[in-house]
Design an enzyme around this catalytic site. Structure first.
Site, PDB file in Angstrom:
ATOM      1  CB  CYS A 137      -0.999   0.159   1.226  1.00  0.00           C
ATOM      2  SG  CYS A 137      -2.198  -1.261   1.148  1.00  0.00           S
ATOM      3  CG  ASP A 138       3.164   4.961  -1.374  1.00  0.00           C
ATOM      4  OD1 ASP A 138       4.036   4.644  -0.290  1.00  0.00           O
ATOM      5  OD2 ASP A 138       2.875   5.994  -1.642  1.00  0.00           O
ATOM      6  CB  SER A 139      -1.550   7.061   1.333  1.00  0.00           C
ATOM      7  OG  SER A 139      -2.256   6.067   1.794  1.00  0.00           O
ATOM      8  N   GLY A 167      -3.157   3.459  -3.120  1.00  0.00           N
ATOM      9  CA  GLY A 167      -2.716   2.379  -4.042  1.00  0.00           C
ATOM     10  C   GLY A 167      -2.688   1.015  -3.244  1.00  0.00           C
TER      11      GLY A 167
END
Length: 396
Positions: free
Chosen positions: A70-72, A107
């Site tokens: 995950c990445d924000s 994501g």
């Protein structure tokens, strides 16, 4: 089969979100250099970074797993904003954001090595920010929180009062969309309740054994545990260690002058334990020990009982092999000790190493609580170190 579920992220907020939803993932940090990745849009950047994280972890696995990356990224006026890194940047960011709204993109990349499927998704949530004063911005930046989070804010921490409205998934703003993850898991034929059932330990095979020591605190924690155990066992007697693992604690007990014999069910673990305790380890179930009645001066269990569905058969077996006045030394309240270090409350579900439970069950088998100490664990993501209780029961 149980699911080995891996979170490819060092984010304490994502870990906390999964734990609150009943999932205890294995955390493996990807090491991806986020600063050198570019994409056509903020949303695509978030999805790409999540994909790179998942792939980096998958590339180093030696056994099957389902990996979530995950990445924000916060989007303002078409520009992507990640972690500010410095107080100056964070202060400037908040002066731009105050009184306005932006899009928080997270994501998600789920890679299932069994089915060889990779699923990439993006969740976006609109966030409205309060019109902060300069004094409020300075005070918030001084806490250090906005420097290390995407978009320079949190909704589940100190920044919560500065978010006036959210349009979309709240958990996505925290860093991981639970409804989206559930749908992604369905695409690889994993139901959400399967991850609940996977809370019991996965098989301690070669892939786990090879990194077990370094991922569980290494020699420092083993030495601390061994010193605490040594203070509670009789000197010069025979000690049985249940779930000996790699033998790292047992070897420290030997160095302190104890005669240690170890049992475990994992072949991969026993191979390593035999190097540290040559000729003194064997494969055995802790509830069916190959030891005669009343033969042992001490039995030790470090990090075992909390993993069991029912600890009573093990406690009954311990009582059988202990001599009169022999002792059983075991860790207790392991899960809750870690929860407290993470800033959470106790688990509502009774653990099999809960102290009140252990005292009651032990009494049924002629064991009475007569000693206790503690030892520190490794530092958590919160910066706190859990304090682990170690208790002693004596055979009547």
């Amino acid at each position: 089969m149980s699911v080995r579920f891996v979170l490819a992220s060092a984010s304490p907020a994502r870990l906390k979100t999964l734990r609150a939803a009943g999932i205890e993932p294995e955390v493996i940090v990807s090491g991806v250099d986020e600063d050198n990745v570019t994409a056509e849009s903020p949303g695509e950047l978030a999805r790409l970074l999540a994909t790179l994280k998942a792939r980096a972890v998958v590339a180093n696995l030696t056994d099957h797993a389902t990996v979530l990356g995950c990445d924000s990224v916060l989007e303002f006026d078409g520009v992507a904003y990640g972690k500010p890194g410095t107080p100056e940047v964070a202060r400037e960011r908040w002066r731009m954001m105050r009184g306005r709204s932006g899009l928080l993109h997270t994501g998600h990349c789920l890679f299932d090595t069994t089915s060889k499927q990779e699923i990439r998704e993006l969740a976006s949530t609109q966030v409205q920010f309060a019109d902060l004063t300069d004094e409020e911005i300075d005070a918030y930046v001084a806490t250090g929180e906005p420097l290390v989070v995407a978009g320079a804010f949190t909704v589940d921490g100190l920044g919560g009062p500065f978010v006036t409205a959210i349009e979309g998934d709240y958990h996505n703003v925290v860093g991981l969309s639970l409804p989206l993850l559930r749908r992604m898991l369905t695409d690889v034929d994993i139901t959400w309740p399967e991850l609940w059932r996977s809370q019991k330990p996965f098989t301690y095979d070669e892939s786990v054994a090879s990194t077990y020591d370094e991922t569980r605190g290494g020699p420092a924690r083993a030495e601390a545990a061994a010193r605490a155990v040594d203070s509670l066992v009789p000197k010069g007697g025979r000690v049985l260690e249940l779930a000996v693992g790699t033998g790292i604690v047992g070897a420290e007990l030997v160095a302190l002058g104890n005669l240690v014999h170890g049992f475990d069910l994992s072949t991969a673990m026993l191979q390593r334990a035999n190097v540290r305790l040559p000729g003194h380890v064997a494969a055995a179930d802790a509830a069916r020990l190959p030891v005669g009645d009343r033969r042992c001066d001490a039995v030790v269990a470090v990090w075992l009982l909390h993993l069991l569905d029912d600890s009573e058969p093990v406690i009954a077996e311990v009582a059988r092999v202990l001599r009169t006045d022999g002792v059983f030394v075991t860790t207790a309240e392991k899960s809750d000790a870690s929860r407290y270090a993470d800033g959470r409350g106790p688990n509502d579900t009774r653990s099999q190493d809960a102290l009140a439970h252990l005292v009651t069950v032990a009494a049924r088998h002629g064991l009475v609580l007569d000693g206790a100490t503690t030892f520190p664990g490794p530092t958590r993501n919160t910066g706190e170190s859990p304090t682990y209780p170690l208790v002693r029961f004596r055979r009547l």
